[in-house]
Design an enzyme around this catalytic site. Sequence first.
Site, mmCIF file in Angstrom:
data_model
loop_
_atom_site.group_PDB
_atom_site.id
_atom_site.type_symbol
_atom_site.label_atom_id
_atom_site.label_comp_id
_atom_site.label_asym_id
_atom_site.label_seq_id
_atom_site.Cartn_x
_atom_site.Cartn_y
_atom_site.Cartn_z
ATOM 1 N N LYS A 143 9.957 -15.164 -21.289
ATOM 2 C CA LYS A 143 10.385 -13.807 -20.897
ATOM 3 C C LYS A 143 11.189 -13.173 -22.022
ATOM 4 C CE LYS A 143 8.332 -12.991 -18.349
ATOM 5 N NZ LYS A 143 7.406 -13.761 -17.546
ATOM 6 N N HIS A 174 14.672 -35.362 -29.766
ATOM 7 C CA HIS A 174 13.532 -35.775 -30.604
ATOM 8 C C HIS A 174 13.106 -34.683 -31.583
ATOM 9 C CE1 HIS A 174 13.142 -39.432 -28.307
ATOM 10 N NE2 HIS A 174 13.248 -38.710 -27.194
ATOM 11 N N LYS A 231 -1.295 -6.291 -20.167
ATOM 12 C CA LYS A 231 -0.984 -6.841 -18.843
ATOM 13 C C LYS A 231 -1.968 -7.931 -18.456
ATOM 14 C CE LYS A 231 1.143 -7.346 -14.972
ATOM 15 N NZ LYS A 231 2.296 -8.266 -15.073
ATOM 16 N N CYS A 259 0.862 -1.183 0.000
ATOM 17 C CA CYS A 259 0.000 0.000 0.000
ATOM 18 C C CYS A 259 0.895 1.228 0.000
ATOM 19 C CB CYS A 259 -0.859 0.048 1.250
ATOM 20 S SG CYS A 259 -1.876 -1.413 1.454
ATOM 21 N N GLU A 272 8.931 -12.255 -25.031
ATOM 22 C CA GLU A 272 8.002 -11.151 -24.765
ATOM 23 C C GLU A 272 8.651 -9.782 -24.871
ATOM 24 O OE1 GLU A 272 6.566 -12.388 -20.751
ATOM 25 O OE2 GLU A 272 4.651 -11.745 -21.557
ATOM 26 N N GLU A 320 9.627 -20.788 -19.046
ATOM 27 C CA GLU A 320 9.358 -19.429 -18.552
ATOM 28 C C GLU A 320 10.496 -18.480 -18.976
ATOM 29 O OE1 GLU A 320 7.066 -17.695 -17.503
ATOM 30 O OE2 GLU A 320 7.958 -16.030 -16.418
ATOM 31 N N ARG A 332 1.458 1.581 -5.974
ATOM 32 C CA ARG A 332 1.592 0.635 -4.864
ATOM 33 C C ARG A 332 0.251 0.010 -4.469
ATOM 34 N NH1 ARG A 332 6.415 1.457 -2.073
ATOM 35 N NH2 ARG A 332 5.552 0.431 -0.241
ATOM 36 N N TRP A 348 -3.783 -1.614 -1.353
ATOM 37 C CA TRP A 348 -3.705 -2.844 -2.134
ATOM 38 C C TRP A 348 -4.124 -3.930 -1.159
ATOM 39 C CZ3 TRP A 348 -2.996 -4.476 -7.005
ATOM 40 C CH2 TRP A 348 -2.646 -5.813 -7.219
ATOM 41 N N ASN A 399 0.968 0.085 6.004
ATOM 42 C CA ASN A 399 1.413 -0.710 4.867
ATOM 43 C C ASN A 399 2.118 -1.926 5.439
ATOM 44 O OD1 ASN A 399 2.447 -1.700 2.448
ATOM 45 N ND2 ASN A 399 4.257 -0.380 2.550
ATOM 46 N N GLY A 400 1.613 -3.124 5.124
ATOM 47 C CA GLY A 400 2.236 -4.344 5.638
ATOM 48 C C GLY A 400 1.170 -5.324 6.086
#
Length: 608
Positions: free
Chosen positions: A486, A505, A603, A2, A489, A482, A27, A74, A98-99
Site C-alpha cells: 500500500k 537472514h 485498477k 447500488c 503504490e 500488504e 455505486r 451492482w 439497495n441491499g
Amino acid sequence: MCGIVGYVGGREAAPIILASLKKLEYRGYDSAGIAVLSHGKLAVCRSEGKLENLELALRQKPISGTIGIGHTRWATHGRPSELNAHPHRAGEVVVVHNGIIENYLDLKEELLGRGVKFDSETDTEVVAHLVNEKINKGAEFLAAVQKTLKEIDGSYALVFLNQSDPKRLILAKNSTPIVIGCGDGETFVASDIPALLDYTRKVTFLEDGEVAEVRADGFRVLDRKGKAVQRSFKEIAWDAVAAQKGGYRHFMLKEIHEQPRAITDTFRGRISPKNGDVLLDGLPFGPAELREIDKIHLVACGTAWHAALVGKFMLEEIAQIPAEVDYGSEFRYRFPLLGSRSLLLLISQSGETADTLAGVNLARSKGSRIVSICNVVDSSLARKSDGVLYTHAGPEISVASTKAFTTQLTALFLLAVGLGRLRGSVNVSEGRRFLRELIHLPKKIEEALKLENDFDQLARELKGAANFLYLGRGLNYPIAQEGALKLKEISYIHAEGYPAGEMKHGPIALIDETMPVLVLVPKDRYFQKTMGNLKEVESRGGKTIVLTDEPGTFAASAFRVLTVPKTSHYLMPIVLTIPLQLFAYYVAVHRGTDVDQPRNLAKSVTVE
Ligand code: M6R
C-alpha cells in the site's frame, strides 16, 4: 452496493432521475432502469450495461410523467442483465432496492407455492410481490409496505411506486442509506447526497427501521411502530465532486471507512450462528465432492495474493486441507500437480486480471474444480469458474485496494470454517465461536478506524523516510507485505514486508536510525518471538512502530506503540490491516501524490 433515486414534483421525472443516477454510477454500473407513472400507467425501461444504454433507450422511447424511481445496479443476486435490472414490478407496484434480502429464498418458495411467477433471479423481486399481494387483498399501499417489512430480513433502502396511488413514493430503510431532498413543490430521494445537489441542498436522512411517505409538497417519516417522527433538515455545503466521495477527500479514504459495512455484507446471509455453520452459497458442489478435495491451489495477484497467503493459514489450520499459493503470473507457466481432487481457488477484486484468469484453463485441462472469490458479479473470472464466493464490497474506485482485501479475507474465513464444518475439523461449538467472533468484527474495525488521527500524525513525522520495513509473523506476515505494498503504490516510497523471523537472514543489514520499522505484534502464539525481532531492530537503532493489542509490554524504546482492538487469531489480520491502510493513505496525502490514481498503475491489469 447500488444507487437508487426517486422524484415527485411538477417537472418531467425521467431526465431528473437519469441525471441523479449518473451521480450515483460509482455505486454500481452493470445495469440500470427507471419507472415513471405516465398518463396513469407505469412505464418501465431497463437496460444492461452502463447508464448510457438506458439513456439511449429513453431517447428512442421517451417516458413522460412527474413521479418516478430509478436504479443503477451492482449485481449481488442474479447476474447483470435486463431482466435482473431494477425496478422490479409486481402488478401495479414497482420497487428499487439497495441491499440484500437475506431470507429471499424462503420467501420466494412460499410465493411460488401461492402461484406467483418470477421474472428475475433477484432477491428484490420478492419484495415487490409481497407488497402487491397485500394490495390485491385490500391493504392500503403504505400498510402493505409496512407489513412486508415485518417479513423480510436483511439490509435495504427501498423505494416503491404504485400505479393506483399516483401522488406518493413509499421509502423504507434498514442498514443501507437513503436521503430525502426537499425542493420547491418537489421532493427527491437518493442513496447518496451527490444525486441531489443539482436540485436542493436541504436534505434529511432516514434512520434504520423508518418508513417515509414522500409527496411533491413534502414527506412524513414513521418509526418501526408506525408513529410519526419529527425530522429536521441539514444544509449541505459540499461541492458535487466532494459529495460523490461522501465528504471524504479521496475514494481510498471513503473505501477504508466502508469496511465495517462491506465485511458485514460479505458474511450477511451466509452464516448460521446457532448451528455454527456457514452457507457456502457460491459452491456448486455437494458435500461428498467437497470432502474429497485433497489440495487447494490459491492463485491471485497483488493485494489479492496477500489475501491468498492468509487464506493458506486459514484453510490448512481451520479446514485441515493442504493449500499452496501462487502468483497468477507464475502459476500459468509452471507445471503444478493438479488433479480431479484439486480445487483451484482464484482470488480477484475485478475478476478481469489476465494472469489470474490464465489459471482457469490450466486447471480445466486437469479436471480440477474451480472456485473464485471475486467482487465483480459476472466478471470474466466469475463466468469461467464453477462457483463464485462473491465479496459484497461494492465498487472499489481507488486503485489501491482496501475494502476488497478485507472482504476477501472475510470470504476466505467463511470458506475455511464452512469446509472445516463439512469435513469434521470444526465441531458445532467451535463453529459457533468462530462465527460469534466474525459477527463482532465490524465493531472492531470501527474501533481500529478511530486510530486515524494517530496515523495521520505518524505519517506527518515519517513522510520523509526513504525506506520502510514491515514485519509480522504467521498469518500476519502477509499483512506486513500488504502494508508495504500500500505504501509503495500510493506514496512511491520503497517498502518491504517480511516475516519477522526472516529479517536476520538479510534485511537486518538495512537497519539504522533512518529506517522506520512497522512491527505487527498481536498477543498470539508468536508474541515472544516477534518481541525478540523487535529488540533486534531497536538494538540497531531502527525506529520501531509497534501495532499490538497488548500495549503494556512494550518498553519506551519503541518510537510509537499503537493499540488495536483484540479479536480472535484468524481475524486479527483484518483488524491489523486497517491502520496500515490509514498510514499509507496519510503518508501519500502528506507527500502530495495522486492517492486515487497513482502513477503507472491501473485498477485492473487485463494484459500480461
Ligand atoms: O482485480 P484484482 O484483485 O485481480 O487485482 C489484482 C492486483 O492487480 C491488485 O490487487 C493490485 O495489486 C492493487 N493495486 C493493490 O492495491
